[in-house]
Enzyme design. Sequence first.
Site, PDB file in Angstrom:
ATOM      1  N   ASP A  62       0.878  -1.171   0.000  1.00 36.14           N
ATOM      2  CA  ASP A  62       0.000   0.000   0.000  1.00 36.14           C
ATOM      3  C   ASP A  62       0.914   1.219   0.000  1.00 36.14           C
ATOM      4  O   ASP A  62       1.574   1.522   1.003  1.00 36.14           O
ATOM      5  CB  ASP A  62      -0.889  -0.022   1.256  1.00 36.14           C
ATOM      6  CG  ASP A  62      -1.785   1.207   1.337  1.00 36.14           C
ATOM      7  OD1 ASP A  62      -1.558   2.182   0.594  1.00 36.14           O
ATOM      8  OD2 ASP A  62      -2.718   1.184   2.161  1.00 36.14           O
ATOM      9  N   VAL A  63       0.950   1.929  -1.125  1.00 34.73           N
ATOM     10  CA  VAL A  63       1.936   3.014  -1.270  1.00 34.73           C
ATOM     11  C   VAL A  63       1.650   4.213  -0.358  1.00 34.73           C
ATOM     12  O   VAL A  63       2.483   5.103  -0.225  1.00 34.73           O
ATOM     13  CB  VAL A  63       2.060   3.509  -2.734  1.00 34.73           C
ATOM     14  CG1 VAL A  63       2.629   2.427  -3.632  1.00 34.73           C
ATOM     15  CG2 VAL A  63       0.733   4.050  -3.260  1.00 34.73           C
ATOM     16  N   ASN A  89       3.412   5.410  -9.927  1.00 36.20           N
ATOM     17  CA  ASN A  89       2.234   5.453 -10.793  1.00 36.20           C
ATOM     18  C   ASN A  89       0.921   5.186 -10.081  1.00 36.20           C
ATOM     19  O   ASN A  89      -0.133   5.596 -10.563  1.00 36.20           O
ATOM     20  CB  ASN A  89       2.471   4.429 -11.920  1.00 36.20           C
ATOM     21  CG  ASN A  89       1.234   4.150 -12.717  1.00 36.20           C
ATOM     22  OD1 ASN A  89       0.785   5.006 -13.477  1.00 36.20           O
ATOM     23  ND2 ASN A  89       0.644   2.977 -12.527  1.00 36.20           N
ATOM     24  N   SER A 139      -1.125  14.055 -14.004  1.00 35.97           N
ATOM     25  CA  SER A 139      -2.380  14.033 -14.768  1.00 35.97           C
ATOM     26  C   SER A 139      -2.602  15.426 -15.323  1.00 35.97           C
ATOM     27  O   SER A 139      -2.099  16.413 -14.750  1.00 35.97           O
ATOM     28  CB  SER A 139      -3.548  13.663 -13.844  1.00 35.97           C
ATOM     29  OG  SER A 139      -4.788  13.897 -14.492  1.00 35.97           O
ATOM     30  N   TYR A 152      -7.977  15.264  -5.866  1.00 35.80           N
ATOM     31  CA  TYR A 152      -7.143  14.743  -6.961  1.00 35.80           C
ATOM     32  C   TYR A 152      -6.410  15.893  -7.649  1.00 35.80           C
ATOM     33  O   TYR A 152      -5.212  15.806  -7.931  1.00 35.80           O
ATOM     34  CB  TYR A 152      -8.041  13.995  -7.945  1.00 35.80           C
ATOM     35  CG  TYR A 152      -7.314  13.202  -9.016  1.00 35.80           C
ATOM     36  CD1 TYR A 152      -6.777  11.945  -8.745  1.00 35.80           C
ATOM     37  CD2 TYR A 152      -7.192  13.682 -10.319  1.00 35.80           C
ATOM     38  CE1 TYR A 152      -6.134  11.209  -9.728  1.00 35.80           C
ATOM     39  CE2 TYR A 152      -6.560  12.958 -11.311  1.00 35.80           C
ATOM     40  CZ  TYR A 152      -6.036  11.712 -11.011  1.00 35.80           C
ATOM     41  OH  TYR A 152      -5.407  10.977 -11.995  1.00 35.80           O
ATOM     42  N   LYS A 156      -2.345  15.904  -7.692  1.00 33.66           N
ATOM     43  CA  LYS A 156      -1.599  15.790  -8.953  1.00 33.66           C
ATOM     44  C   LYS A 156      -0.855  17.094  -9.265  1.00 33.66           C
ATOM     45  O   LYS A 156       0.237  17.069  -9.836  1.00 33.66           O
ATOM     46  CB  LYS A 156      -2.542  15.386 -10.092  1.00 33.66           C
ATOM     47  CG  LYS A 156      -3.116  13.970  -9.939  1.00 33.66           C
ATOM     48  CD  LYS A 156      -2.032  12.891  -9.959  1.00 33.66           C
ATOM     49  CE  LYS A 156      -2.625  11.492 -10.036  1.00 33.66           C
ATOM     50  NZ  LYS A 156      -1.592  10.448 -10.109  1.00 33.66           N
ATOM     51  N   VAL A 185      -7.524   7.932 -20.159  1.00 32.95           N
ATOM     52  CA  VAL A 185      -6.935   6.659 -20.577  1.00 32.95           C
ATOM     53  C   VAL A 185      -7.952   5.560 -20.262  1.00 32.95           C
ATOM     54  O   VAL A 185      -8.570   5.566 -19.189  1.00 32.95           O
ATOM     55  CB  VAL A 185      -5.606   6.375 -19.825  1.00 32.95           C
ATOM     56  CG1 VAL A 185      -4.923   5.138 -20.399  1.00 32.95           C
ATOM     57  CG2 VAL A 185      -4.665   7.577 -19.902  1.00 32.95           C
ATOM     58  N   THR A 187      -8.733   2.600 -18.821  1.00 29.52           N
ATOM     59  CA  THR A 187      -8.229   1.628 -17.841  1.00 29.52           C
ATOM     60  C   THR A 187      -9.367   1.315 -16.879  1.00 29.52           C
ATOM     61  O   THR A 187     -10.416   1.970 -16.909  1.00 29.52           O
ATOM     62  CB  THR A 187      -7.045   2.208 -17.029  1.00 29.52           C
ATOM     63  OG1 THR A 187      -7.539   3.255 -16.195  1.00 29.52           O
ATOM     64  CG2 THR A 187      -5.938   2.738 -17.910  1.00 29.52           C
TER      65      THR A 187
END
Length: 262
Positions: A62-63, A89, A139, A152, A156, A185, A187
């Site tokens: 868990d980063v 990432n 981003s 976010y 970012k 993107v 994903t």
Amino acid sequence: MTHKRFDNKVAIITGAASGIGAATARLMASEGAKVVLADISGDAANALAAALGPDAMAVTCDVSKEAEVGALIKAAADTHGRIDILFNNAGIGSFANTVELPPDQWEQVIAVDLHSVYYACHHAIPHMPRGSAIVNTASISGLGGDYRFAAYNAAKGAVINYTKALAVDHARDGIRVNALCPGLVETPITAGLNQMPGLPEEWHKRIPLGRGAQPEEMANVVAFLASDAASYMTGSIIVADGGTTAHTGQPEVAQFAGMPEA
Ligand SMILES: NC(=O)c1ccc[n+]([C@@H]2O[C@H](COP(=O)([O-])OP(=O)(O)OC[C@H]3O[C@@H](n4cnc5c(N)ncnc54)[C@H](O)[C@@H]3O)[C@@H](O)[C@H]2O)c1
């Protein structure tokens, strides 16, 4: 035998089990890298490592937790003796404006998207020889504001300026640091958005190239930034967004003036 771009390079990739991270892991592994796949989803990271072969290893991590990131870097350095590429990432978002957003969600987004980059760099840089490279996934949401995406946008945006600070501080150590700013993107993170009636069409209208990117199109940019071909690039913020931020956002006047379609 032909020389591959990442022969004998050791690459740590966070958020490696899915999307942009997985595409980058596949690309770097196919070009000779020994990849260390870190993800909170340990099963998926293990499955990808098994598919990539003996030069791939997975670490459940868990980063957002400093101790877990420290253990990840130690595992990579103990196994391979050094780290040549660090791809920070892993990331998450949270749809809310500042009033709606509870403090624990703000803290979680900032921890996963921003603190993680500091934890990984703090622990990894001492193991990175001259000629190494760090790539951070920021981003286009770090370049401007989105509706109800406050945490976010903040995280970012900070990753972008932190990338520049890292680049300046570690240039003389021979370590380059750059950031990628993707637009849309395709994903798993954005798959849910595609299910919302009308949203994909609305979104694609705002992208001059008219579509979202495939994760492999981001992996190609990351691999370039991490490779010796980018040897004079550090502190660069690379936008790969199909033209989204090239547009001012102003309406197409000609359409309303009755001019024929271009
Ligand atoms: N998809 C897009 O449109 C888009 C656009 C701009 C930026 N990004 C950024 O790209 C990066 C990768 O996103 P993606 O689109 O490939 O998403 P994804 O959901 O496919 O992959 C993200 C991976 O990160 C992992 N992860 C999440 N939280 C974690 C944590 N705390 N510790 C370790 N791993 C964790 C997930 O398990 C997943 O495997 C993120 O930083 C994201 O913010 C994505």
